[in-house]
Design a protein around this motif. Structure first.
Motif, PDB file in Angstrom:
ATOM      1  N   LEU A 176       8.744  -3.040   0.858  1.00  0.00           N
ATOM      2  CA  LEU A 176       8.535  -3.133  -0.463  1.00  0.00           C
ATOM      3  C   LEU A 176       7.617  -4.043  -0.603  1.00  0.00           C
ATOM      4  O   LEU A 176       6.916  -4.433  -1.910  1.00  0.00           O
ATOM      5  CB  LEU A 176      10.297  -3.152  -1.305  1.00  0.00           C
ATOM      6  N   ALA A 177       8.122  -5.687  -0.580  1.00  0.00           N
ATOM      7  CA  ALA A 177       7.286  -6.978  -0.810  1.00  0.00           C
ATOM      8  C   ALA A 177       5.563  -6.592  -0.802  1.00  0.00           C
ATOM      9  O   ALA A 177       4.893  -7.012  -1.386  1.00  0.00           O
ATOM     10  CB  ALA A 177       8.201  -8.120   0.321  1.00  0.00           C
ATOM     11  N   ILE A 178       5.733  -6.439   0.875  1.00  0.00           N
ATOM     12  CA  ILE A 178       3.931  -6.001   0.608  1.00  0.00           C
ATOM     13  C   ILE A 178       3.185  -4.829  -0.076  1.00  0.00           C
ATOM     14  O   ILE A 178       1.758  -5.243  -0.349  1.00  0.00           O
ATOM     15  CB  ILE A 178       4.051  -5.481   2.446  1.00  0.00           C
ATOM     16  N   GLY A 179       3.411  -3.859  -0.172  1.00  0.00           N
ATOM     17  CA  GLY A 179       3.392  -2.549  -1.156  1.00  0.00           C
ATOM     18  C   GLY A 179       3.378  -3.571  -2.380  1.00  0.00           C
ATOM     19  O   GLY A 179       2.263  -4.107  -3.593  1.00  0.00           O
ATOM     20  N   ILE A 180       3.804  -4.429  -3.466  1.00  0.00           N
ATOM     21  CA  ILE A 180       3.777  -5.554  -4.802  1.00  0.00           C
ATOM     22  C   ILE A 180       2.999  -6.013  -4.493  1.00  0.00           C
ATOM     23  O   ILE A 180       2.270  -6.832  -5.641  1.00  0.00           O
ATOM     24  CB  ILE A 180       5.588  -5.959  -5.024  1.00  0.00           C
TER      25      ILE A 180
END
Length: 126
Positions: free
Chosen positions: A53-57
């Protein structure tokens, strides 16, 4: 990249489902050792779902934007979930000890994914 946000959300949901399955359906059916192995798989899947999720953000144009290093980080973490957690789930259910030899490959993928995240972050400031 929406792919990593979706992959993170899907893996988070699966981790919750498999955690509940382990706690309710497998309790009393598996030994304490294999229940611990199952729980370890769930924990690592959830930790890395959050990382996805963090990478996508971070891949948002307002933050880091599209980055080869971030893409590698995401794909490596996704591979780690499949190989590390997947092998532990199968090991817990089957008791086939040789599967434990596959698990470290997933661990290496996790480590490489975190390193690629470091690389992406270090390039961002430059």
């Amino acid at each position: 990249m929406p792919f990593f946000i979706i992959a993170g959300a899907v893996n988070g949901a699966i981790a919750v489902m498999l955690g509940a399955f382990g706690a309710h359906a497998l309790s009393g059916k598996l030994s304490a050792h294999y229940l611990d192995v199952w729980e370890k798989a769930v924990h690592y899947q959830m930790f890395h779902a959050i990382a996805l999720l963090a990478i996508g953000i971070l891949m948002s144009p307002a933050l880091f934007g599209s980055s080869t290093a971030l893409s590698w980080a995401g794909y490596l973490m996704l591979a780690g979930i499949i190989i590390f957690s997947g092998s532990l789930y199968v090991l817990s259910l089957s008791g086939i000890g040789i599967l434990g030899a596959i698990t470290p490959i997933g661990g290496v993928a996790f480590i490489a994914g975190w390193i690629m995240l470091i690389v992406a972050a270090s390039k961002f400031g430059n």
